[in-house]
Design a protein around this motif. Structure first.
Motif, mmCIF file in Angstrom:
data_model
loop_
_atom_site.group_PDB
_atom_site.id
_atom_site.type_symbol
_atom_site.label_atom_id
_atom_site.label_comp_id
_atom_site.label_asym_id
_atom_site.label_seq_id
_atom_site.Cartn_x
_atom_site.Cartn_y
_atom_site.Cartn_z
ATOM 1 N N GLY A 128 -0.332 4.659 -10.872
ATOM 2 C CA GLY A 128 -1.028 4.174 -9.695
ATOM 3 C C GLY A 128 -0.127 3.412 -8.743
ATOM 4 O O GLY A 128 0.952 2.944 -9.111
ATOM 5 N N VAL A 129 -0.580 3.300 -7.505
ATOM 6 C CA VAL A 129 0.127 2.522 -6.481
ATOM 7 C C VAL A 129 -0.817 1.468 -5.906
ATOM 8 O O VAL A 129 -0.692 1.080 -4.749
ATOM 9 N N THR A 130 -1.751 1.018 -6.725
ATOM 10 C CA THR A 130 -2.739 0.054 -6.270
ATOM 11 C C THR A 130 -2.075 -1.165 -5.638
ATOM 12 O O THR A 130 -1.230 -1.808 -6.245
ATOM 13 N N GLY A 131 -2.464 -1.433 -4.402
ATOM 14 C CA GLY A 131 -1.962 -2.612 -3.703
ATOM 15 C C GLY A 131 -0.623 -2.433 -3.021
ATOM 16 O O GLY A 131 -0.232 -3.283 -2.218
ATOM 17 N N LEU A 132 0.096 -1.344 -3.295
ATOM 18 C CA LEU A 132 1.423 -1.183 -2.714
ATOM 19 C C LEU A 132 1.345 -1.027 -1.196
ATOM 20 O O LEU A 132 2.176 -1.571 -0.465
ATOM 21 N N ASP A 133 0.345 -0.298 -0.724
ATOM 22 C CA ASP A 133 0.236 -0.073 0.712
ATOM 23 C C ASP A 133 -0.184 -1.329 1.471
ATOM 24 O O ASP A 133 0.015 -1.425 2.679
ATOM 25 N N GLU A 134 -0.744 -2.311 0.756
ATOM 26 C CA GLU A 134 -1.189 -3.544 1.402
ATOM 27 C C GLU A 134 -0.321 -4.747 1.056
ATOM 28 O O GLU A 134 -0.585 -5.864 1.520
ATOM 29 N N ALA A 135 0.710 -4.551 0.246
ATOM 30 C CA ALA A 135 1.564 -5.668 -0.162
ATOM 31 C C ALA A 135 2.300 -6.232 1.046
ATOM 32 O O ALA A 135 2.697 -5.488 1.950
ATOM 33 N N PRO A 136 2.516 -7.548 1.102
ATOM 34 C CA PRO A 136 3.342 -8.122 2.171
ATOM 35 C C PRO A 136 4.712 -7.453 2.193
ATOM 36 O O PRO A 136 5.218 -7.022 1.155
ATOM 37 N N TRP A 137 5.309 -7.393 3.368
ATOM 38 C CA TRP A 137 6.540 -6.624 3.496
ATOM 39 C C TRP A 137 7.651 -7.132 2.586
ATOM 40 O O TRP A 137 8.466 -6.347 2.103
ATOM 41 N N GLN A 138 7.661 -8.435 2.301
ATOM 42 C CA GLN A 138 8.686 -8.964 1.405
ATOM 43 C C GLN A 138 8.510 -8.412 -0.010
ATOM 44 O O GLN A 138 9.464 -7.946 -0.647
ATOM 45 N N SER A 139 7.265 -8.474 -0.513
ATOM 46 C CA SER A 139 6.961 -7.960 -1.849
ATOM 47 C C SER A 139 7.118 -6.443 -1.890
ATOM 48 O O SER A 139 7.611 -5.884 -2.874
ATOM 49 N N PHE A 140 6.719 -5.794 -0.815
ATOM 50 C CA PHE A 140 6.836 -4.332 -0.746
ATOM 51 C C PHE A 140 8.295 -3.906 -0.882
ATOM 52 O O PHE A 140 8.618 -2.987 -1.643
ATOM 53 N N THR A 141 9.185 -4.573 -0.169
ATOM 54 C CA THR A 141 10.608 -4.240 -0.244
ATOM 55 C C THR A 141 11.146 -4.478 -1.649
ATOM 56 O O THR A 141 11.911 -3.658 -2.182
ATOM 57 N N HIS A 142 10.744 -5.589 -2.258
ATOM 58 C CA HIS A 142 11.179 -5.884 -3.623
ATOM 59 C C HIS A 142 10.746 -4.775 -4.576
ATOM 60 O O HIS A 142 11.553 -4.298 -5.394
ATOM 61 N N GLN A 143 9.494 -4.369 -4.484
ATOM 62 C CA GLN A 143 8.986 -3.330 -5.385
ATOM 63 C C GLN A 143 9.678 -1.989 -5.143
ATOM 64 O O GLN A 143 10.028 -1.282 -6.092
#
Length: 238
Positions: A128-143
């Protein structure tokens, strides 16, 4: 003589294997076995564990050049996928890393033409990618930086589809990682941007990657992602 601790042996094996992948990416000649060059075979459990850490990037040189990987590398990657499956409750990054390995093995069995989008292995559902599309850009980049092995031109995935819609956020994350001197995160984010395209022209990705390599390139996993990014950028601009 005292044996080094297992964690040290694994770290050394991962370092050596990543170096061999970088050398293979830089080489313009026939692809030899990456695992063989690193002294790893199917019976070397520490080596197989190192392959699990490197994951699908073991086959990256052949993927980016559109060549068949060495059978020895395919065999060890298959062994790593069998020996180290994700445990129940494993983080999403671990599940996706495992999926990327199986997907890479699937593409070896049924090659996809260069530049074409791959399909998921039959019967293997994507994590799953739950929450990935809504993650803050900082967390998104980390992931995303932790999932850099998914950033290859021949592989479509849910992660890739989300990333394609958030290249501006990824670009902001790349700049932030460089400013924070987080070379591993910067290299992973830069690799995604190179694979996807669509970054703002003002980003100066090529120059940024040069700087990341200069400052963090002694880490072979940073060098691996930077080299992969360069090769994909060159392919896009041909």
């Amino acid at each position: 003589m005292n044996q080094p601790p297992a964690s040290s042996r694994l770290t050394d094996a991962v370092h050596g294997l990543a170096n061999e992948v970088v050398l293979a990416l830089r080489s313009g000649g026939h692809l030899a076995t990456v695992c063989g060059a690193a002294g790893i075979d199917e019976d070397d459990r520490t080596g197989v564990a190192a392959v699990r850490v490197i994951g699908a990037d073991l086959l990256l040189p052949s993927v980016l050049r559109g060549e068949r990987p060495h059978p020895g590398d395919v065999a060890v990657l298959h062994r790593a996928a069998q020996e180290f499956p994700p445990k129940p409750g494993a983080p999403a990054s671990t599940a996706w890393s495992h999926w990327a390995m199986l997907s890479a093995l699937h593409r070896v069995a049924a090659p996809v033409p260069a530049g074409a989008a791959g399909t998921a292995p039959a019967g293997l559902g994507e994590p799953g990618v739950t929450g990935l599309d809504e993650a803050p850009w900082q967390s998104f980049t980390h992931q995303l930086s932790q999932l850099a092995p998914l950033a290859v031109p021949a592989a479509s995935s849910a992660v890739e589809r989300v990333a394609r819609c958030r290249t501006t956020d990824l670009s902001r994350g790349f700049v932030r990682a460089v400013r924070r001197r987080d070379w591993a995160q910067a290299a992973g984010a830069g690799r995604w941007l190179a694979a996807l395209g669509g970054e703002p022209p003002t980003l100066g990705l090529a120059t940024g990657l040069d700087f990341v390599e200069l400052m963090g390139g002694l880490d072979p996993r940073v060098a691996l992602n930077v080299r992969a990014a360069r090769l994909m950028s060159e392919a896009r601009h041909r």
